[in-house]
Motif scaffolding. Sequence first.
Motif, PDB file in Angstrom:
ATOM      1  N   PRO A  78       0.772  -1.178   0.014  1.00 55.57           N
ATOM      2  CA  PRO A  78      -0.067   0.019   0.168  1.00 55.57           C
ATOM      3  C   PRO A  78       0.729   1.402  -0.081  1.00 55.57           C
ATOM      4  O   PRO A  78       0.303   2.335  -0.546  1.00 55.57           O
ATOM      5  CB  PRO A  78      -0.728  -0.200   1.271  1.00 55.57           C
ATOM      6  CG  PRO A  78       0.065  -0.968   2.197  1.00 55.57           C
ATOM      7  CD  PRO A  78       0.546  -2.043   1.271  1.00 55.57           C
ATOM      8  N   GLU A  79       2.092   1.153   0.610  1.00 58.38           N
ATOM      9  CA  GLU A  79       2.972   2.482   0.396  1.00 58.38           C
ATOM     10  C   GLU A  79       3.179   2.983  -0.805  1.00 58.38           C
ATOM     11  O   GLU A  79       3.768   4.065  -1.102  1.00 58.38           O
ATOM     12  CB  GLU A  79       4.181   2.028   1.372  1.00 58.38           C
ATOM     13  CG  GLU A  79       5.193   1.177   0.650  1.00 58.38           C
ATOM     14  CD  GLU A  79       4.877  -0.440   1.148  1.00 58.38           C
ATOM     15  OE1 GLU A  79       5.540  -1.213   0.728  1.00 58.38           O
ATOM     16  OE2 GLU A  79       3.859  -0.609   1.842  1.00 58.38           O
ATOM     17  N   LEU A  80       3.118   2.147  -1.776  1.00 58.13           N
ATOM     18  CA  LEU A  80       3.575   2.397  -3.294  1.00 58.13           C
ATOM     19  C   LEU A  80       2.448   3.169  -3.801  1.00 58.13           C
ATOM     20  O   LEU A  80       2.556   4.146  -4.755  1.00 58.13           O
ATOM     21  CB  LEU A  80       3.953   1.375  -4.196  1.00 58.13           C
ATOM     22  CG  LEU A  80       5.248   0.620  -3.697  1.00 58.13           C
ATOM     23  CD1 LEU A  80       5.271  -0.750  -4.533  1.00 58.13           C
ATOM     24  CD2 LEU A  80       6.408   0.991  -3.758  1.00 58.13           C
ATOM     25  N   PHE A  81       1.214   2.885  -3.196  1.00 60.68           N
ATOM     26  CA  PHE A  81      -0.092   3.584  -3.872  1.00 60.68           C
ATOM     27  C   PHE A  81      -0.759   4.694  -3.186  1.00 60.68           C
ATOM     28  O   PHE A  81      -1.773   5.483  -3.343  1.00 60.68           O
ATOM     29  CB  PHE A  81      -1.157   2.488  -4.286  1.00 60.68           C
ATOM     30  CG  PHE A  81      -0.640   1.518  -5.127  1.00 60.68           C
ATOM     31  CD1 PHE A  81      -0.701   1.800  -6.563  1.00 60.68           C
ATOM     32  CD2 PHE A  81      -0.065   0.276  -4.828  1.00 60.68           C
ATOM     33  CE1 PHE A  81      -0.304   0.990  -7.716  1.00 60.68           C
ATOM     34  CE2 PHE A  81       0.381  -0.435  -5.622  1.00 60.68           C
ATOM     35  CZ  PHE A  81       0.357  -0.318  -7.091  1.00 60.68           C
ATOM     36  N   GLU A  82       0.019   5.163  -1.830  1.00 58.52           N
ATOM     37  CA  GLU A  82      -0.607   6.091  -1.164  1.00 58.52           C
ATOM     38  C   GLU A  82       0.357   7.457  -1.449  1.00 58.52           C
ATOM     39  O   GLU A  82       1.353   7.398  -1.202  1.00 58.52           O
ATOM     40  CB  GLU A  82      -0.329   5.825   0.330  1.00 58.52           C
ATOM     41  CG  GLU A  82      -1.358   4.826   0.866  1.00 58.52           C
ATOM     42  CD  GLU A  82      -1.310   4.589   2.346  1.00 58.52           C
ATOM     43  OE1 GLU A  82      -0.734   5.082   2.992  1.00 58.52           O
ATOM     44  OE2 GLU A  82      -1.976   3.627   2.651  1.00 58.52           O
TER      45      GLU A  82
END
Length: 105
Positions: free
Chosen positions: A20-24
């Motif tokens: 998720p850190e790649l898309f936040e």
Amino acid sequence: MTNQDFNTAVNNVKEAWKYPELFENVSKSERWLSGAAGTYLLFKGITSIFSHPVIGLTGAAIGAGLLYRGITGYCPMRDLAEQRREDVAPDEVIISETYVVDDLG
């Protein structure tokens, strides 16, 4: 929508759940505010869809977008703006016209 498109979408969702850190690109406070405002606008848009169809649909669409932004933490418009900002170097100067003035007196 073909099976390949569906499988691609499912794989993208799985990838987003894994990392998720790649898309936040939205902070926690923005997520809370977007979620609250999106829920309110979606509710008001749906409830007023029969009395004012255009305003109701507009409110529901904006509310759904804000709710999506709040739930996922990803804002496509912010991502697009960041990509465009990276394309232009901040110290780049483009000169399109020059003026020569000979009158010094």
